[in-house]
Design a protein around this motif. Sequence first.
Motif, PDB file in Angstrom:
ATOM      1  N   PHE A 172       1.030  -1.165   0.022  1.00  0.00           N
ATOM      2  CA  PHE A 172       0.065  -0.063   0.021  1.00  0.00           C
ATOM      3  C   PHE A 172       0.735   1.225  -0.116  1.00  0.00           C
ATOM      4  O   PHE A 172       2.060   1.177   0.497  1.00  0.00           O
ATOM      5  N   GLN A 173       0.265   2.351  -0.476  1.00  0.00           N
ATOM      6  CA  GLN A 173       0.836   3.647  -0.392  1.00  0.00           C
ATOM      7  C   GLN A 173       0.368   4.268   0.968  1.00  0.00           C
ATOM      8  O   GLN A 173      -0.732   4.145   1.155  1.00  0.00           O
ATOM      9  N   LEU A 174       1.421   5.007   1.558  1.00  0.00           N
ATOM     10  CA  LEU A 174       1.082   5.736   2.953  1.00  0.00           C
ATOM     11  C   LEU A 174       1.938   6.885   2.993  1.00  0.00           C
ATOM     12  O   LEU A 174       3.195   6.884   3.333  1.00  0.00           O
ATOM     13  N   HIS A 175       1.302   8.130   2.630  1.00  0.00           N
ATOM     14  CA  HIS A 175       2.115   9.309   2.610  1.00  0.00           C
ATOM     15  C   HIS A 175       1.489  10.352   3.592  1.00  0.00           C
ATOM     16  O   HIS A 175       0.198  10.596   3.659  1.00  0.00           O
ATOM     17  N   ASP A 176       2.359  11.076   4.530  1.00  0.00           N
ATOM     18  CA  ASP A 176       1.984  11.961   5.494  1.00  0.00           C
ATOM     19  C   ASP A 176       2.409  13.199   5.387  1.00  0.00           C
ATOM     20  O   ASP A 176       3.672  13.588   5.010  1.00  0.00           O
ATOM     21  N   LEU A 177       1.395  14.349   5.713  1.00  0.00           N
ATOM     22  CA  LEU A 177       2.022  15.680   5.852  1.00  0.00           C
ATOM     23  C   LEU A 177       1.435  15.990   7.052  1.00  0.00           C
ATOM     24  O   LEU A 177       0.141  16.200   7.344  1.00  0.00           O
ATOM     25  N   GLY A 178       2.458  16.572   7.930  1.00  0.00           N
ATOM     26  CA  GLY A 178       1.936  17.312   9.301  1.00  0.00           C
ATOM     27  C   GLY A 178       2.416  18.748   9.477  1.00  0.00           C
ATOM     28  O   GLY A 178       3.570  18.838   9.254  1.00  0.00           O
ATOM     29  N   ASP A 212      -2.537  10.321   2.968  1.00  0.00           N
ATOM     30  CA  ASP A 212      -2.905   9.767   1.661  1.00  0.00           C
ATOM     31  C   ASP A 212      -2.610   8.344   1.634  1.00  0.00           C
ATOM     32  O   ASP A 212      -1.325   8.193   1.523  1.00  0.00           O
ATOM     33  N   ALA A 213      -3.695   7.441   1.487  1.00  0.00           N
ATOM     34  CA  ALA A 213      -3.088   6.125   1.614  1.00  0.00           C
ATOM     35  C   ALA A 213      -3.850   5.359   0.491  1.00  0.00           C
ATOM     36  O   ALA A 213      -4.988   5.675   0.097  1.00  0.00           O
ATOM     37  N   SER A 214      -3.584   4.023   0.337  1.00  0.00           N
ATOM     38  CA  SER A 214      -4.215   3.164  -0.706  1.00  0.00           C
ATOM     39  C   SER A 214      -5.534   2.550   0.195  1.00  0.00           C
ATOM     40  O   SER A 214      -5.544   2.337   1.329  1.00  0.00           O
ATOM     41  N   CYS A 215      -6.482   2.323  -0.788  1.00  0.00           N
ATOM     42  CA  CYS A 215      -7.706   2.087  -0.322  1.00  0.00           C
ATOM     43  C   CYS A 215      -7.452   0.520   0.209  1.00  0.00           C
ATOM     44  O   CYS A 215      -7.011  -0.151  -0.049  1.00  0.00           O
ATOM     45  N   GLN A 216      -8.450   0.236   1.338  1.00  0.00           N
ATOM     46  CA  GLN A 216      -8.007  -1.066   2.000  1.00  0.00           C
ATOM     47  C   GLN A 216      -9.310  -1.822   2.039  1.00  0.00           C
ATOM     48  O   GLN A 216     -10.541  -1.476   2.226  1.00  0.00           O
ATOM     49  N   VAL A 217      -9.427  -3.254   1.677  1.00  0.00           N
ATOM     50  CA  VAL A 217     -10.398  -4.007   1.864  1.00  0.00           C
ATOM     51  C   VAL A 217     -10.929  -4.339   3.200  1.00  0.00           C
ATOM     52  O   VAL A 217     -10.101  -4.590   3.984  1.00  0.00           O
ATOM     53  N   HIS A 218     -12.243  -3.866   3.517  1.00  0.00           N
ATOM     54  CA  HIS A 218     -12.634  -3.774   4.791  1.00  0.00           C
ATOM     55  C   HIS A 218     -14.266  -4.069   4.593  1.00  0.00           C
ATOM     56  O   HIS A 218     -14.817  -3.330   3.717  1.00  0.00           O
ATOM     57  N   PRO A 219     -14.962  -4.620   5.743  1.00  0.00           N
ATOM     58  CA  PRO A 219     -16.362  -4.456   5.602  1.00  0.00           C
ATOM     59  C   PRO A 219     -17.155  -3.276   5.500  1.00  0.00           C
ATOM     60  O   PRO A 219     -17.938  -3.206   4.880  1.00  0.00           O
ATOM     61  N   ASN A 220     -16.431  -2.305   5.992  1.00  0.00           N
ATOM     62  CA  ASN A 220     -16.951  -1.017   6.083  1.00  0.00           C
ATOM     63  C   ASN A 220     -17.034  -0.417   4.642  1.00  0.00           C
ATOM     64  O   ASN A 220     -17.864   0.588   4.445  1.00  0.00           O
ATOM     65  N   ASN A 221     -16.149  -0.795   3.755  1.00  0.00           N
ATOM     66  CA  ASN A 221     -16.407  -0.406   2.274  1.00  0.00           C
ATOM     67  C   ASN A 221     -17.075  -1.101   1.598  1.00  0.00           C
ATOM     68  O   ASN A 221     -17.469  -0.539   0.455  1.00  0.00           O
ATOM     69  N   ASP A 222     -17.839  -2.199   1.976  1.00  0.00           N
ATOM     70  CA  ASP A 222     -18.495  -2.925   1.076  1.00  0.00           C
ATOM     71  C   ASP A 222     -19.857  -2.418   0.772  1.00  0.00           C
ATOM     72  O   ASP A 222     -20.230  -2.189  -0.521  1.00  0.00           O
ATOM     73  N   PRO A 223     -20.734  -1.718   1.755  1.00  0.00           N
ATOM     74  CA  PRO A 223     -21.884  -0.935   1.025  1.00  0.00           C
ATOM     75  C   PRO A 223     -21.630   0.125   0.294  1.00  0.00           C
ATOM     76  O   PRO A 223     -22.440   0.436  -0.743  1.00  0.00           O
ATOM     77  N   ILE A 224     -20.246   0.778   0.378  1.00  0.00           N
ATOM     78  CA  ILE A 224     -20.016   2.065  -0.483  1.00  0.00           C
ATOM     79  C   ILE A 224     -19.865   1.515  -1.827  1.00  0.00           C
ATOM     80  O   ILE A 224     -20.311   1.997  -2.963  1.00  0.00           O
ATOM     81  N   ILE A 249      -6.335   5.907  -4.194  1.00  0.00           N
ATOM     82  CA  ILE A 249      -5.790   6.603  -3.106  1.00  0.00           C
ATOM     83  C   ILE A 249      -6.673   7.273  -2.219  1.00  0.00           C
ATOM     84  O   ILE A 249      -7.762   8.227  -2.899  1.00  0.00           O
ATOM     85  N   VAL A 250      -6.945   7.187  -0.776  1.00  0.00           N
ATOM     86  CA  VAL A 250      -7.847   7.903  -0.362  1.00  0.00           C
ATOM     87  C   VAL A 250      -7.262   8.771   0.836  1.00  0.00           C
ATOM     88  O   VAL A 250      -6.147   8.462   0.899  1.00  0.00           O
ATOM     89  N   ALA A 251      -8.123   9.601   1.547  1.00  0.00           N
ATOM     90  CA  ALA A 251      -7.330  10.357   2.385  1.00  0.00           C
ATOM     91  C   ALA A 251      -8.300  10.927   3.425  1.00  0.00           C
ATOM     92  O   ALA A 251      -9.325  10.630   3.810  1.00  0.00           O
ATOM     93  N   ALA A 252      -7.499  11.449   4.739  1.00  0.00           N
ATOM     94  CA  ALA A 252      -8.455  11.902   5.744  1.00  0.00           C
ATOM     95  C   ALA A 252      -7.213  12.775   6.292  1.00  0.00           C
ATOM     96  O   ALA A 252      -6.204  12.736   6.170  1.00  0.00           O
ATOM     97  N   THR A 253      -8.012  13.988   6.953  1.00  0.00           N
ATOM     98  CA  THR A 253      -7.363  15.051   7.750  1.00  0.00           C
ATOM     99  C   THR A 253      -8.040  15.166   9.138  1.00  0.00           C
ATOM    100  O   THR A 253      -8.992  15.193   9.403  1.00  0.00           O
ATOM    101  N   ALA A 254      -6.862  15.276  10.010  1.00  0.00           N
ATOM    102  CA  ALA A 254      -7.071  15.728  11.318  1.00  0.00           C
ATOM    103  C   ALA A 254      -6.676  17.092  11.647  1.00  0.00           C
ATOM    104  O   ALA A 254      -5.480  17.296  11.265  1.00  0.00           O
ATOM    105  N   VAL A 255      -7.642  17.857  12.361  1.00  0.00           N
ATOM    106  CA  VAL A 255      -7.169  19.150  12.580  1.00  0.00           C
ATOM    107  C   VAL A 255      -7.299  19.123  14.207  1.00  0.00           C
ATOM    108  O   VAL A 255      -8.288  18.915  14.745  1.00  0.00           O
ATOM    109  N   GLY A 312      -9.173   3.332   4.084  1.00  0.00           N
ATOM    110  CA  GLY A 312      -7.781   3.082   3.777  1.00  0.00           C
ATOM    111  C   GLY A 312      -6.962   2.545   4.594  1.00  0.00           C
ATOM    112  O   GLY A 312      -7.371   2.546   5.995  1.00  0.00           O
ATOM    113  N   VAL A 313      -5.754   2.441   4.110  1.00  0.00           N
ATOM    114  CA  VAL A 313      -4.470   1.878   5.185  1.00  0.00           C
ATOM    115  C   VAL A 313      -4.378   3.013   6.088  1.00  0.00           C
ATOM    116  O   VAL A 313      -3.590   4.061   5.724  1.00  0.00           O
ATOM    117  N   GLY A 314      -4.599   2.911   7.373  1.00  0.00           N
ATOM    118  CA  GLY A 314      -4.428   4.192   8.214  1.00  0.00           C
ATOM    119  C   GLY A 314      -5.505   5.232   7.987  1.00  0.00           C
ATOM    120  O   GLY A 314      -5.042   6.308   8.738  1.00  0.00           O
TER     121      GLY A 314
END
Length: 771
Positions: free
Chosen positions: A356-362, A403-415, A429-435, A486-488
């Motif tokens: 998987f890809q996993l890239h971080d920016l802080g 920014d990371a690779s999408c992960q096979v997970h039950p939560n993604n199945d309905p989507i 590649i999916v992403a999330a941001t925490a502030v 995604g992964v992380g």
Amino acid sequence: MNTRLKAIPRLILSGTVAAGLSMPVAHAQTVLEEIVVTAQKREERVSDVPIAVSVLNSDKIDAAHAVGFEGLQQLIPSVSVRKGNTNRNSTVVIRGIGTISFSTAAEPSVSTVVDGVVLARSGQAFTDLYDLERLEVLRGPQGTLFGKNASAGVVNMTTKRPSEELTGSVDVSVFEGNETRLKGRISGPLSESARASLTVFDGSFDGYITNTFTGQDTNGYDRTGFRGMLEWDVSDSVDVLVIAEDYSAEDNCCADLEGLPSGRNPASPAAPNSAGIVNGVADIDLSQRLIDHDLETSTQDDHSALSVQIDADIGDYVLTSITAGREWDNTEVREGDFTSNAGDVAQPVDFSNTFFQLHDLGIQSWEQFSQELRITSPAGERFSWQAGLFYWNLESDRSFRRDASCQVHPNNDPILEANPGLTCLANDIVAATAVFDTKFENFAVFGQGNLRLSDTLNLILGLRYTDDEVSFNHRRTNDDPFGRRGVGVRGAGNNTDFSNSTSETNTSGKIGLQWDVSDSGMLYATYSQGYKGPAFNTFYNMAETDTLPIGAETSDAYELGYKLTTDSLFANLTLFKTDIEGFQANNFDDSSGVTITRLTNAGDVSTQGIELDLLWQATDNLQISGGFASVDAEIDRFNCPRDAAAGSCTDRSGLDVPFSPDLKYTLSANYVLPMSSFDVILNGSFVHMDEQVSDLPGNNGTVNPAAVLPGYDILNASVAFSFNEGRYVLTLIGKNLGDESYVTTYSGDNFRYQIPRDAERYFGVSFKAEF
């Protein structure tokens, strides 16, 4: 104003670590110069100071040719450093005790202070040491003398003060690997009552790690800074010191190296030469100097500071006020998958084959304000004392995007079912941001006094009251238009909006006896209490369980020391034991089925040992110094995580605390060889470090072999040619002459390590001119 703290031009040594002369000094005297320290906020002879404090003077610091504080740890036996990918994640450990955490709402166990101003994080001390007069490491609790309390110790740095006469210097150093460092300083009087100084610095280095993906070197730096000072004698009874500084660094550092096989890209030219874990021992590739990354790990730091110190005589007493503001902006770019081929293929993520890809920016900023008021009684009285008030405020804001690779997970199945044609593959590649923001507010009243019971016996008494408040807000949002996990990267259903606050008060003290056994010997025994405030485990992927407050960390420290000072010899022997309750650490938690580390009050630990240090003026021209620390820092009792499965967790009693080598010792020599028109100065230093663990043992009481850092021995040497009574000095420098490689940190994942610049042999030359 003889009770004030001023720059000390004499030889400065420590209570427990003697810092021998290292810079060129022509025709050294057989009799040692007067040894003076300021560990108790007064100028005192080292033989009179009942405290364990290591001090490096400016000559010793300059002779080490160290880029930052982590380069000086080799000179202080009781200190270890945990170097992270960025300065904000780097930690100082004293006698095996330190706080290793990514949380923005946790204070360090070891406090760092510059010119009387407390720094928000230990990582702020991991900058270039280009203008230091001395560096003191005070071991054990220090809350009755310093404004900001800490449970393990204080790193106290004092920069050079303006001179009475016009002086200047230029210092240029060049090392292999296209590393250059330039420092210039000018200092002198502005008027009969005012003096000023300005020091500027510039340094750059291409790096010593090669990225096979780009063909470029990395783990280098590009840094600039300045520090300006103004000293003004307002009147016969009032002095003012103003300090302004600015420092910027752009480092393509510090990439994790693959020291054990990761299996992620075995065909890569950066794959390690390692058999992995063999018979429970990690075969770490210590010669590894290659990475294969498609994202360059880098850090950008910007520091600015302004402080005003006012010293005023009030009769025979001195009132000191230190008002300060500091800002620190830190941006980190992190390669988190550690390969160049991650996230490239249109296949589901399979952690054994498809990576998987996993890239971080802080991005984080700190703004702090502090105010200290301290009154000092005259020295030499039957009862001499100091008392102070301290206020400290810190506000921190952080944004972290992954920014990371999408992960096979039950939560993604309905989507996926609701969006025909949508995929969840490694190259999606999916992403999330925490502030999140954090606020600390600290108020304290502290004081310490010495009561002379007789001509040879003193009673030491200290007391401190502390009031702490900590609060945070945290919001994490999934940035994927479909809300995929995604992964992380947690899905949109796990978006957060947390906040909490906590407060705590503490009263701690110190008591001891000091006995002047003879004209040359002093014995002391002390008991002191330490305190580190409450915390929260705030980080990018924090969960509901992390919103609960973490209790304060407290310590009880016992110390017995003997100091011997003769005309040519200084020696110090120290025995110590510290018990810590509520140890704040990243405890392993596998209650969810996935092992993670979570900052908690992990349990109780203790550290005990013996330290011996000496300085010997063997002949007129030969000076020898050395020291060792034998430290046993171990777990007494650890708390099992909530909901841990029955039988899956032990108390881990008797196992080592991270970054606490059992034995560390140093030996150095400085020899001056007078010639007809110049002096030759030969300097050498040897450092031995035992093996140490860099992670806590697992809940089942086993130590991960990958987390055991091998011991090492380092030999450094230099030859200096001093002309015109030291005004011009040319120095040839050899670092790590034995070419012994070592790792300083195990970063995780059973393969990632930090290997420092000094883990290989290299040479350099420096030239210094003074006028």
